[in-house]
Design a protein around this motif. Structure first.
Motif, PDB file in Angstrom:
ATOM      1  N   ILE A  61       0.647  -1.467   0.152  1.00 22.61           N
ATOM      2  CA  ILE A  61      -0.127   0.152  -0.082  1.00 22.61           C
ATOM      3  C   ILE A  61       0.629   1.085   0.238  1.00 22.61           C
ATOM      4  CG2 ILE A  61      -1.764   1.409   1.648  1.00 22.61           C
ATOM      5  CD1 ILE A  61      -2.765  -1.481   2.415  1.00 22.61           C
ATOM      6  N   GLU A  62       1.218   0.663   0.401  1.00 20.39           N
ATOM      7  CA  GLU A  62       2.982   1.958   1.337  1.00 20.39           C
ATOM      8  C   GLU A  62       3.772   2.501  -0.464  1.00 20.39           C
ATOM      9  OE1 GLU A  62       2.793   4.527   3.787  1.00 20.39           O
ATOM     10  OE2 GLU A  62       1.619   3.025   4.159  1.00 20.39           O
ATOM     11  N   ILE A  63       4.275   1.283  -0.713  1.00 23.82           N
ATOM     12  CA  ILE A  63       4.683   1.830  -2.144  1.00 23.82           C
ATOM     13  C   ILE A  63       4.562   1.929  -3.905  1.00 23.82           C
ATOM     14  CG2 ILE A  63       6.386   0.103  -3.633  1.00 23.82           C
ATOM     15  CD1 ILE A  63       7.614  -1.657  -1.118  1.00 23.82           C
ATOM     16  N   ASP A  64       3.143   0.632  -3.643  1.00 22.56           N
ATOM     17  CA  ASP A  64       2.120   1.218  -4.664  1.00 22.56           C
ATOM     18  C   ASP A  64       2.899   1.134  -5.574  1.00 22.56           C
ATOM     19  OD1 ASP A  64      -0.030   1.792  -5.878  1.00 22.56           O
ATOM     20  OD2 ASP A  64       0.057   4.429  -5.694  1.00 22.56           O
ATOM     21  N   PRO A  65       3.271   0.111  -6.229  1.00 18.98           N
ATOM     22  CA  PRO A  65       4.733  -0.344  -6.938  1.00 18.98           C
ATOM     23  C   PRO A  65       3.612  -0.464  -8.686  1.00 18.98           C
ATOM     24  CG  PRO A  65       3.726  -2.393  -5.906  1.00 18.98           C
ATOM     25  CD  PRO A  65       3.284  -1.277  -5.078  1.00 18.98           C
ATOM     26  N   PRO A  66       4.284  -0.079  -9.775  1.00 21.12           N
ATOM     27  CA  PRO A  66       3.610   0.743 -10.559  1.00 21.12           C
ATOM     28  C   PRO A  66       3.474  -0.556 -11.542  1.00 21.12           C
ATOM     29  CG  PRO A  66       6.021   1.357 -10.782  1.00 21.12           C
ATOM     30  CD  PRO A  66       6.086   1.367  -9.387  1.00 21.12           C
ATOM     31  N   ALA A  67       2.808  -0.932 -12.891  1.00 21.14           N
ATOM     32  CA  ALA A  67       2.028  -2.021 -13.242  1.00 21.14           C
ATOM     33  C   ALA A  67       3.607  -2.185 -14.028  1.00 21.14           C
ATOM     34  CB  ALA A  67       1.420  -1.869 -14.178  1.00 21.14           C
ATOM     35  N   GLY A  68       3.804  -4.282 -13.968  1.00 21.31           N
ATOM     36  CA  GLY A  68       5.325  -4.798 -14.253  1.00 21.31           C
ATOM     37  C   GLY A  68       5.131  -5.227 -12.913  1.00 21.31           C
ATOM     38  N   GLY A  69       5.190  -5.575 -12.089  1.00 21.55           N
ATOM     39  CA  GLY A  69       6.391  -6.245 -10.504  1.00 21.55           C
ATOM     40  C   GLY A  69       5.995  -7.122 -10.752  1.00 21.55           C
ATOM     41  N   ILE A  70       6.747  -7.925  -9.568  1.00 20.25           N
ATOM     42  CA  ILE A  70       7.106  -9.350  -9.991  1.00 20.25           C
ATOM     43  C   ILE A  70       6.732  -9.832  -8.575  1.00 20.25           C
ATOM     44  CG2 ILE A  70       7.487 -10.423 -12.248  1.00 20.25           C
ATOM     45  CD1 ILE A  70      10.023 -10.877 -10.838  1.00 20.25           C
ATOM     46  N   TRP A  71       6.317 -10.589  -7.463  1.00 25.90           N
ATOM     47  CA  TRP A  71       6.940 -11.684  -6.420  1.00 25.90           C
ATOM     48  C   TRP A  71       7.344 -13.199  -6.366  1.00 25.90           C
ATOM     49  CZ3 TRP A  71       5.212  -9.270  -1.499  1.00 25.90           C
ATOM     50  CH2 TRP A  71       5.480  -9.818  -0.599  1.00 25.90           C
ATOM     51  N   ILE A  72       8.736 -12.989  -5.904  1.00 23.54           N
ATOM     52  CA  ILE A  72       8.993 -14.439  -6.200  1.00 23.54           C
ATOM     53  C   ILE A  72       9.180 -15.163  -4.789  1.00 23.54           C
ATOM     54  CG2 ILE A  72      11.351 -15.136  -6.326  1.00 23.54           C
ATOM     55  CD1 ILE A  72      12.061 -13.333  -8.474  1.00 23.54           C
ATOM     56  N   HIS A  73       8.389 -16.049  -3.973  1.00 20.83           N
ATOM     57  CA  HIS A  73       7.961 -16.793  -3.651  1.00 20.83           C
ATOM     58  C   HIS A  73       9.272 -18.120  -3.163  1.00 20.83           C
ATOM     59  CE1 HIS A  73       5.700 -20.056  -1.534  1.00 20.83           C
ATOM     60  NE2 HIS A  73       5.269 -18.640  -0.651  1.00 20.83           N
ATOM     61  N   SER A  74       9.723 -17.392  -2.817  1.00 19.13           N
ATOM     62  CA  SER A  74      11.214 -18.239  -2.229  1.00 19.13           C
ATOM     63  C   SER A  74      11.395 -18.691  -0.720  1.00 19.13           C
ATOM     64  CB  SER A  74      12.117 -17.635  -2.629  1.00 19.13           C
ATOM     65  OG  SER A  74      13.515 -18.573  -2.166  1.00 19.13           O
ATOM     66  N   THR A  75      10.067 -19.698  -0.731  1.00 18.50           N
ATOM     67  CA  THR A  75       9.684 -20.404   0.850  1.00 18.50           C
ATOM     68  C   THR A  75       9.171 -21.387   0.494  1.00 18.50           C
ATOM     69  OG1 THR A  75       9.947 -19.956   2.877  1.00 18.50           O
ATOM     70  CG2 THR A  75       7.518 -18.727   0.958  1.00 18.50           C
ATOM     71  N   SER A  76       9.311 -22.299   1.829  1.00 16.37           N
ATOM     72  CA  SER A  76       8.066 -23.972   1.184  1.00 16.37           C
ATOM     73  C   SER A  76       7.281 -23.539   1.550  1.00 16.37           C
ATOM     74  CB  SER A  76       8.608 -24.187   2.230  1.00 16.37           C
ATOM     75  OG  SER A  76       8.646 -24.057   3.508  1.00 16.37           O
ATOM     76  N   GLU A  77       6.357 -24.442   0.896  1.00 17.81           N
ATOM     77  CA  GLU A  77       4.886 -24.616   0.566  1.00 17.81           C
ATOM     78  C   GLU A  77       3.818 -24.118   2.105  1.00 17.81           C
ATOM     79  OE1 GLU A  77       3.826 -28.159  -1.904  1.00 17.81           O
ATOM     80  OE2 GLU A  77       1.820 -26.511  -2.538  1.00 17.81           O
ATOM     81  N   ALA A  78       2.681 -24.150   1.705  1.00 17.49           N
ATOM     82  CA  ALA A  78       1.664 -24.431   3.126  1.00 17.49           C
ATOM     83  C   ALA A  78       1.507 -26.065   3.331  1.00 17.49           C
ATOM     84  CB  ALA A  78       0.308 -23.063   2.865  1.00 17.49           C
ATOM     85  N   TYR A  79       1.926 -26.217   5.039  1.00 19.48           N
ATOM     86  CA  TYR A  79       1.576 -27.218   5.290  1.00 19.48           C
ATOM     87  C   TYR A  79       0.008 -27.595   6.262  1.00 19.48           C
ATOM     88  CZ  TYR A  79       4.245 -25.332   8.874  1.00 19.48           C
ATOM     89  OH  TYR A  79       3.943 -25.160  10.458  1.00 19.48           O
ATOM     90  N   ASP A  80      -0.283 -26.206   6.509  1.00 17.78           N
ATOM     91  CA  ASP A  80      -1.320 -26.721   7.561  1.00 17.78           C
ATOM     92  C   ASP A  80      -2.580 -25.448   6.721  1.00 17.78           C
ATOM     93  OD1 ASP A  80      -0.660 -23.692   8.140  1.00 17.78           O
ATOM     94  OD2 ASP A  80      -0.452 -23.867   9.945  1.00 17.78           O
ATOM     95  N   GLU A  81      -3.826 -25.669   7.231  1.00 17.71           N
ATOM     96  CA  GLU A  81      -5.074 -25.141   6.996  1.00 17.71           C
ATOM     97  C   GLU A  81      -4.751 -23.775   7.506  1.00 17.71           C
ATOM     98  OE1 GLU A  81      -7.835 -27.000   9.325  1.00 17.71           O
ATOM     99  OE2 GLU A  81      -8.672 -25.013   9.955  1.00 17.71           O
ATOM    100  N   GLU A  82      -3.885 -22.897   8.221  1.00 14.39           N
ATOM    101  CA  GLU A  82      -3.557 -21.515   7.671  1.00 14.39           C
ATOM    102  C   GLU A  82      -2.742 -20.969   6.517  1.00 14.39           C
ATOM    103  OE1 GLU A  82      -2.271 -20.188  11.692  1.00 14.39           O
ATOM    104  OE2 GLU A  82      -1.816 -18.326  10.371  1.00 14.39           O
ATOM    105  N   GLY A  83      -1.693 -21.843   6.663  1.00 12.67           N
ATOM    106  CA  GLY A  83      -0.712 -21.571   5.498  1.00 12.67           C
ATOM    107  C   GLY A  83      -1.473 -21.549   3.932  1.00 12.67           C
ATOM    108  N   ARG A  84      -2.737 -22.378   4.084  1.00 16.51           N
ATOM    109  CA  ARG A  84      -3.042 -22.659   2.581  1.00 16.51           C
ATOM    110  C   ARG A  84      -4.471 -21.350   2.370  1.00 16.51           C
ATOM    111  NH1 ARG A  84      -2.428 -28.116   3.223  1.00 16.51           N
ATOM    112  NH2 ARG A  84      -4.522 -28.490   4.598  1.00 16.51           N
ATOM    113  N   VAL A  85      -4.327 -21.012   3.873  1.00 13.85           N
ATOM    114  CA  VAL A  85      -5.345 -19.415   3.549  1.00 13.85           C
ATOM    115  C   VAL A  85      -4.979 -18.441   3.338  1.00 13.85           C
ATOM    116  CG1 VAL A  85      -7.419 -17.977   5.046  1.00 13.85           C
ATOM    117  CG2 VAL A  85      -6.981 -20.219   5.188  1.00 13.85           C
ATOM    118  N   ASN A  86      -3.609 -18.376   3.911  1.00 14.69           N
ATOM    119  CA  ASN A  86      -2.376 -17.685   3.495  1.00 14.69           C
ATOM    120  C   ASN A  86      -2.159 -16.864   2.022  1.00 14.69           C
ATOM    121  OD1 ASN A  86      -3.298 -16.370   6.090  1.00 14.69           O
ATOM    122  ND2 ASN A  86      -1.075 -17.172   7.149  1.00 14.69           N
TER     123      ASN A  86
END
Ligand SMILES: [Zn+2]
Length: 527
Positions: free
Chosen positions: A414-439
């Protein structure tokens, strides 16, 4: 005289490890972690344990073992409720604990140390001790008093931290040979009003409560990870903590296995996080090396022209340095949060190879939208004043940075308000529980809202989309690797913990004994 092992947490679940060894008149815990699996059974975002009742909720709900005598007296309300609830438990015991061997600085292995008596020595690597102290320095209630005790006072049956009382450092025995001035300065550091009575660590890690022991460095997703073996009258009892064999530093883990096999261990207590998941992990490219992650991330960032965020596990400094390298090679700077900058300072005090933000031109300090509130944050901001960037800089010059953000910092978009064309690199383990899947769903909604493209989506990687492959390397051994380790170590008895698939270990039957632990049920070891 025999010995016995009791798995108090980590039996048939991932994490919360508390493995009690009783031998030769000594009681020693391998790890004392937070039991997330048990907590998840009872608690929710808006239904939390009541910290102002100390240990009561945790004891009642079996989140802590009913072992009278091992806990901090100031966490028991004076109405006697904690002792009374413990006595009701069928496996209640009075116990004196002589030490905790802490394998690494992940909360599911060290978090519940905060509940233990402050005179119980913590044996660990210097890196584990320093990361743990940084975690506590930067946390408020969570993860709690893992490195030093902030005494509580009671008011009408409710407990609160007594800020007038001096905090007291837990006694530590570190697997280190030298103690530098820089290390001493960090160890005794306490920003803010509450004073810390610092206790220099003991550096002679040859015996634990009078029993000879060995500490072995192993490779995992946090630096300083250690496996242990204790010599008892029934033989050597070994504990792996968390470890992996794949990747560039797998050799460290292999050396541990070779050295341990020479001790002819009686028992190996081992993790088994990934058992049964090899095919999924392989399909998404998560059994590779850190170098592989770096190569893939470099491709992805090279192809990006605008805003880039890198999302990885907290305290995974190896991954942070991977993205630092990627930033350098793509003409960007890695913008890290204040807590990461503080952690780097802590780790640098032990290992000069870990850079600090002020000494590395590819690192800058990202200052969040809110004003710094706490003393430690203000001190970091002051030290790194010249290295600060704020959200508007990431918006106007997105091509100059990689922002090290995670799920819990999504509000920064919200603060950064990134201009179009940005990417988010998900470089972590997969959700293994319910809460993780919701997140995971929430993460996707946030990114869609801001028009930021997600890279490193495991579901799409497994469906064969190469764009999403190989952006994470797991911190845990796979099944075939674990089989290799067990055959190399050749223990008489194997005790699986930190796994949802203990039955996997039945494959060793005939060659070695297997004991599948149950919470609180002792495994007897004859003389
Ligand atoms: Zn771990």
């Amino acid at each position: 005289m025999g010995a016995r092992l009791t798995v108090w947490d980590g039996a048939g679940v991932i994490g919360g490890n508390k493995v009690l060894l009783e031998a030769d008149g000594r009681a020693i815990f391998f790890d004392f972690g937070t039991a997330f699996a048990t907590m998840d059974r009872y608690f929710d975002e808006f239904l939390q344990g009541r910290v102002n009742r100390g240990l009561l909720d945790l004891v009642e709900l079996d989140i802590l073992p009913p072992l009278d005598g091992i806990y901090r007296p100031d966490l028991a309300p004076s109405d006697g409720s904690v002792a009374e609830r413990m006595r009701r438990k069928p496996d209640h015991r009075v116990l004196e604990v002589h030490a905790v061997l802490a394998s690494h600085a992940h909360v599911d292995h060290n978090g519940a140390i905060s509940s233990l008596r402050e005179d119980i020595p913590i044996h660990c690597s210097p890196m584990t001790a320093f990361i743990s102290k940084a975690m506590q320095d930067c946390g408020t209630a969570y993860p709690g008093d893992i490195a030093y005790v902030r005494p509580k006072r009671e008011d009408h049956g409710l407990l609160a931290t007594d800020l007038k009382a001096t905090a007291r450092q837990r006694p530590h025995v570190l697997t280190a040979t030298e103690w530098t001035e820089e290390a001493g300065a960090f160890w005794s550091r306490r920003d803010g009003k509450q004073r810390l009575a610092s206790v220099p660590p003991r550096l002679d890690a040859s015996d634990v409560a009078g029993l000879r022991y060995r500490a072995f460095g192993v490779d995992h997703s946090v630096l300083g990870s250690t496996a242990f073996a204790i010599e008892t009258s029934v033989g050597w009892i070994a504990y792996t903590g968390d470890l992996r064999l794949h990747g560039k530093y797998g050799e460290i883990t292999r050396r541990f296995a070779e050295a341990l096999s020479e001790l002819r261990p009686r028992v190996l207590v081992t993790e088994g996080t990934h058992l049964g998941e090899e095919s999924a992990l392989r399909a998404q490219g998560s059994l590779g090396s850190e170098q592989g992650v770096r190569d893939r991330a470099l491709e992805v960032v090279r192809a990006a022209s605008g805003f880039v965020a890198a999302d990885f596990q907290p305290r995974h400094v190896e991954r942070l340095l991977t993205f630092r390298d990627v930033a350098r090679e793509t003409g960007r700077k890695l913008a890290v949060l204040v807590k990461d900058a503080y952690l780097l300072e802590a780790m640098h005090a032990i290992d000069p190879a870990v850079p600090t933000v002020d000494a590395d031109d590819a690192l800058v300090l990202y200052v969040r939208g809110k004003l710094a509130a706490t003393a430690w944050e203000r001190s970091v901001l002051h030290r790194l004043h010249a290295r600060r960037v704020e959200a508007h800089e990431l918006r106007t010059h997105p091509e100059g940075y990689i922002a090290a953000l995670s799920f819990y910092e999504l509000g920064e978009l919200i603060e950064i308000d990134p201009p179009a064309g940005g990417i988010w690199i998900h470089s972590t383990s997969e959700a293994y529980d319910e809460e993780g899947r919701v997140n995971w769903r929430r993460l996707k909604d946030w990114l869609a809202h801001f028009g930021v493209r997600l890279v490193g989506d495991f579901e799409r990687a497994r469906a064969g989309d190469p764009d999403h492959l190989g952006l994470h390397a797991s911190g845990h051994v796979s099944g075939p690797e674990l089989a290799e380790l067990v055959d190399l170590i050749r223990p008489a008895l194997v005790v699986p913990v930190h796994t949802e698939h203990p039955e996997w270990f039945r494959r060793f039957e005939g060659r070695r004994e297997i004991a599948l632990p149950q919470r609180g049920r002792p495994i007897e070891l004859d003389a």
